[in-house]
Scaffold this active site. Structure first.
Site: not given
Ligand SMILES: Cc1cc2nc3c(=O)[nH]c(=O)nc-3n(C[C@H](O)[C@H](O)[C@H](O)COP(=O)(O)OP(=O)(O)OC[C@H]3O[C@@H](n4cnc5c(N)ncnc54)[C@H](O)[C@@H]3O)c2cc1C
Length: 400
Positions: A158, A346
């Site tokens: 990221c 974005c």
């Molecule tokens: C600092 C930062 C800034 C960002 N800024 C932006 C932005 O401005 N705009 C944007 O669009 N995106 C941004 N992103 C990216 C965005 O955060 C991700 O695209 C998004 O979080 C992805 O969603 P996800 O649900 O795939 O994963 P995540 O949000 O990481 O969710 C993962 C989930 O899985 C759960 N989990 C994991 N392993 C297990 C397990 N073994 N058992 C049970 N539960 C589990 C966790 O608890 C969580 O609920 C940013 C990322 C970072 C790190």
């Protein structure tokens, strides 16, 4: 009655679970298993070190949302999935499923670089603990300023968030009256500024070069970090950068649970899916958001990760939910929504400045792509945060 288990409760997991229940209605069971009891708006973590947000401002309890949406919430950690047996194990027991959605996000690959990680002096802002630790270090730094290194490690997932932190950090140094004592270096694995892991956007490189010049930020592209010490960062090729403050975005890999579940994912812990988000070998398993593997269609000299940001995470979740509903209803034609073709939407907050990036497709080829700079204020991401948290609290998963 079908039993669908969603693992993960943030962007992709919450949307998948709510959309499944909304579309299926009574008569089918949707269980969301997540190790965190709250939804966290990760994009706003960039502001936490500077006291502009508290963690409580950007988290929402999942319990009432799940209850209202008819989803059974289980706060537990999944340790292993057995894809051939249609079951998984958690620290609160075993769950069988007819369909499974994996939305487990990334793990941080600190160990790929010697000295990087929570035990060292280099900060990471992408978790609540990391952002609060960075706040302590920032407060110390203001009292005792010196050189600063901000950047993204090779294969960072990221890079855009690291850019945001860079510009916010620069602006905060000016606000604190220490900018003349801080030499800032930006490190990036990108072949050119503004590649962002998506091949770049027309005009982006020029714009970012202009920002760097205007703000007197030095930068090194195609940077590969060899080693991190207590006050230096060493690059491959021999450059050594001293730091008093550093924030580096590490490489992402897939979740532990995927890597511990034979047959579920690849060696990096990402789950191989096709354009319907259905697993390539297990038709009753879907993977969405960062958990889904998406091959990067370009090569860079220093490896880069593709940013699977909030919008594609949400869209992949909606597509997977729709496809599971179709399968349950006996349909065979599934909806395709390749991640690389999802529109790019974005907002890059740059500390009292912002850049809005719009494109018809995340990856090339594109019909159009624009970067709209706003050098005067940064209101868009703050408005987006308010909108998204409102949407989550209401459980309006169908909204964009
Ligand atoms: C600092 C930062 C800034 C960002 N800024 C932006 C932005 O401005 N705009 C944007 O669009 N995106 C941004 N992103 C990216 C965005 O955060 C991700 O695209 C998004 O979080 C992805 O969603 P996800 O649900 O795939 O994963 P995540 O949000 O990481 O969710 C993962 C989930 O899985 C759960 N989990 C994991 N392993 C297990 C397990 N073994 N058992 C049970 N539960 C589990 C966790 O608890 C969580 O609920 C940013 C990322 C970072 C790190």
């Amino acid at each position: 009655m079908a039993k669908i288990v969603v693992v993960g409760g943030n962007f992709a997991g919450l949307t998948s679970a709510l959309e499944l229940k909304r579309k299926l209605g009574q008569g089918h069971q949707v269980i969301m298993i997540t190790k965190s009891p709250v939804f966290l708006f990760i994009p706003s973590l960039i502001w936490v070190p500077f006291g502009e947000r508290e963690i409580k401002d950007i988290t929402v309890a999942l319990e009432p949302i799940a209850k209202k949406g008819g989803v059974e919430l289980v706060v537990a950690e999944v340790s292993q999935v057995f894809p051939d047996e249609n079951k998984l194990i958690t620290n609160k027991g075993e769950y069988a499923y007819d369909y499974l959605v994996m939305a487990t996000g990334p793990e941080l690959a600190f160990d790929q670089i010697e000295g990087l990680g929570p035990k060292g002096n280099v900060s990471y802002i992408g978790t609540p603990n990391g952002a609060m630790e960075t706040r302590k270090r920032w407060q110390e730094f203001v009292k005792n300023p010196g050189p600063a290194v901000i950047g993204a490690a090779q294969a960072a997932g990221c890079a855009g968030a690291a850019y945001e932190f860079l510009f916010n950090f620069e602006q905060q140094c000016r606000a604190a009256g220490i900018r003349n004592k801080v030499n800032i270096t930006w490190l990036t694995p990108e072949p050119f500024l503004g590649h962002f892991g998506i091949g770049g956007i027309a005009g982006g490189e020029q714009m970012l070069k202009g920002f760097m010049k205007l703000l007197n930020i030095h930068y090194i592209t195609e940077a590969e970090i060899e080693k991190v010490g207590s006050d230096t960062i060493e690059l491959k090729g021999g450059t050594v950068l001293p730091y008093q403050f550093a924030m580096i975005m590490p490489a992402f890999i897939g979740a532990d649970v995927v890597r511990k579940s034979p047959g579920l994912g690849n060696e990096k812990g990402y789950i191989p899916v096709d354009d319907t988000y259905q697993h390539k070998h297990y038709p009753n398993i879907f993977a969405v958001g960062i958990a889904a593997d998406y091959p990067i269609p370009f090569k860079t000299r220093v490896p880069m990760g593709m940013p699977k940001t909030g919008y594609p995470a949400d869209e992949s979740a909606k597509t997977a939910a729709e496809n599971i509903v179709r399968l349950i209803h006996g349909q065979t034609t599934l909806k395709e929504r390749p991640m690389g073709k999802i529109p790019g939407l974005c907002i890059m907050d740059a500390g009292k400045k912002e850049v809005i990036i719009l494109s018809d497709s995340l990856l090339k080829p594109r019909k159009f792509a624009v970067m709209l700079p706003n050098p005067i204020y940064d209101v868009s991401k703050r408005m987006f945060e308010k909108y998204f948290l409102w949407k989550v609290r209401k459980g309006y998963s169908w909204l964009p």
